[in-house]
Design a protein around this motif. Structure first.
Motif, PDB file in Angstrom:
ATOM      1  N   GLY A   1       0.824  -1.198   0.000  1.00 38.67           N
ATOM      2  CA  GLY A   1       0.000   0.000   0.000  1.00 38.67           C
ATOM      3  C   GLY A   1       0.857   1.245   0.000  1.00 38.67           C
ATOM      4  O   GLY A   1       2.043   1.204   0.339  1.00 38.67           O
ATOM      5  N   CYS A   2       0.276   2.353  -0.392  1.00 42.14           N
ATOM      6  CA  CYS A   2       0.958   3.647  -0.361  1.00 42.14           C
ATOM      7  C   CYS A   2       0.068   4.613   0.402  1.00 42.14           C
ATOM      8  O   CYS A   2      -0.985   5.030  -0.091  1.00 42.14           O
ATOM      9  N   LEU A   3       0.480   4.944   1.625  1.00 45.78           N
ATOM     10  CA  LEU A   3      -0.308   5.811   2.486  1.00 45.78           C
ATOM     11  C   LEU A   3       0.199   7.245   2.381  1.00 45.78           C
ATOM     12  O   LEU A   3       1.404   7.501   2.450  1.00 45.78           O
ATOM     13  N   ASP A   4      -0.722   8.179   2.226  1.00 44.29           N
ATOM     14  CA  ASP A   4      -0.359   9.586   2.090  1.00 44.29           C
ATOM     15  C   ASP A   4       0.101  10.190   3.414  1.00 44.29           C
ATOM     16  O   ASP A   4       0.875  11.136   3.435  1.00 44.29           O
ATOM     17  N   GLN A   5      -0.377   9.635   4.522  1.00 47.99           N
ATOM     18  CA  GLN A   5      -0.064  10.182   5.835  1.00 47.99           C
ATOM     19  C   GLN A   5       0.618   9.115   6.686  1.00 47.99           C
ATOM     20  O   GLN A   5       0.709   7.951   6.307  1.00 47.99           O
ATOM     21  N   GLU A   6       1.105   9.542   7.870  1.00 47.62           N
ATOM     22  CA  GLU A   6       1.733   8.614   8.791  1.00 47.62           C
ATOM     23  C   GLU A   6       0.742   7.533   9.226  1.00 47.62           C
ATOM     24  O   GLU A   6      -0.469   7.754   9.274  1.00 47.62           O
ATOM     25  N   SER A   7       1.268   6.368   9.570  1.00 43.26           N
ATOM     26  CA  SER A   7       0.424   5.259  10.004  1.00 43.26           C
ATOM     27  C   SER A   7      -0.372   5.659  11.246  1.00 43.26           C
ATOM     28  O   SER A   7       0.170   6.273  12.169  1.00 43.26           O
TER      29      SER A   7
END
Length: 365
Positions: A73-79
């Motif tokens: 996955g590619c998350l735009d924000q911190e986990s």
């Protein structure tokens, strides 16, 4: 599973036991007695393009995970979750499970379909998987079927920064592996690979840098020019592709830890290459006529950070590749090339994938 990112090989200690059972150097889950399978979410230390995995089951000989799959996955924000301390012997907390549920990781694209793992004997413990996935990845979901143990997970690829988030006047270390820099070739790496020079932070020791063997063509009696630079017939080199084309404004050459084996001098050349020209350079071991002097020869000092600015640098146009040359031999721990990323008429550097790769370190949940 926090030991997965340890660069040291797994170890086995016969007498090591904990209150939860035998201590194993890796991630091992309890024997599952409920429906489902085990999994974890991993945040990559360096987001990028993934080319392959090594799922290492070392020493898990009667308790390895028989099957795995890997999603990305590619998350735009911190986990949105934290480790919440040491949870050895426990499952994820309710708050962690709720945070992970929001990610929708169970439907992330699959990089490795359900595949069988070999047990942790020395002749079969490394389970390699080649990946063809053209999107930037920040997180992985590793699925175990149904449970078991894994000693190490190695993720191979090329760092890729989100350049849309970088200001047009922001100085960036364009050769750093975190920004997509890649070592494409070198003359010698007897004691340490040149890709180490673009790693994170300062080097931990000499092994965390580039060091060559001693050249055998050195004169029996060394002589120097008026600047004190030794006059020798040979040199060593390493070529890097920048993570993005840019106009280099300052250079940092760090000989940290190299006290009796630092190079006498260094120089840096640079050029702008199309993918076709790059392929030709690889075939000729980088003997290209396009190289231009970026930094003229400079006398080096041991265990020291050398800074070079606009007064020393000779190029005033963007480049895509650099060649660091040391004479006659020796070791350098870090190379930093500070620049402003620029729009280039060539194909975007981060989309021009290379077959050589760097190890992406990671933190694990």
């Amino acid at each position: 599973e926090e030991r997965w990112g340890d660069l040291k090989p797994p170890q086995f200690i016969t007498s090591a036991f904990t209150e939860f059972g035998k201590w194993m150097d890796g991630w091992e889950t309890r024997r599952k007695r409920t429906p489902g399978h085990d999994w974890c979410i991993i945040q990559l230390g360096v987001p990028g393009l993934i080319h392959g995995f090594d799922v290492d089951t070392s020493f898990f000989t009667g308790n390895h995970s028989p099957y795995i799959s890997i999603q990305a996955g590619c998350l735009d924000q911190e986990s949105p979750f934290t480790l919440e301390g040491d949870r050895t012997g426990m499952a994820a907390s309710d708050s962690q499970m709720a945070a992970v549920a929001k990610l929708g990781s169970e439907v992330w694209p699959e990089l490795v379909s359900v595949s069988q793992l070999q047990p942790g004997y020395s002749d079969c413990c490394h389970n390699y998987f080649k990946v063809s996935f053209s999107r930037r990845v920040t997180h992985l979901r590793l699925n175990m079927y149904p449970d078991g143990g894994i000693a190490r997970l190695r993720v191979y690829g090329v760092g890729l920064r989100d350049w849309s988030s970088v200001s047009t006047d922001q100085d960036v270390d364009l050769v750093a592996l975190t920004n997509g820099g890649v070592c494409l070739g070198y003359s010698d790496a007897h004691f340490g690979h040149p890709r180490n020079m673009i790693g994170l932070g300062r080097a931990a020791n000499m092994a965390d840098g580039w060091e060559t063997a001693r050249r055998l063509d050195r004169p029996k009696k060394l002589q120097a020019d008026q600047r004190g630079i030794l006059q020798v017939p040979g040199w060593e080199w390493a070529v890097f592709r920048l993570g993005h084309p840019g106009l280099i404004s300052s250079v940092e050459v760090d000989t940290n830890h190299f006290k009796g084996n630092f190079p006498d001098s260094c120089r840096i050349e640079a050029c702008t290459l199309t993918p076709e020209e790059k392929a030709q350079c690889i075939g000729s071991r980088w003997n290209s006529g396009k190289w231009r002097v970026l930094l003229p020869p400079q006398k080096l000092r041991p265990h020291h950070i050398h800074h070079y600015g606009k007064m020393e640098l000779k190029l005033s146009h963007p480049v895509t590749h650099v060649r660091l040359i040391i004479a006659p031999d020796g070791g350098i721990s870090r190379l930093r090339l500070w620049a402003v990323a620029t729009i280039c008429l060539l194909a975007s550097a981060e989309l021009d994938l290379w077959t050589l790769s760097v190890l992406l370190a990671f933190g694990a949940f």
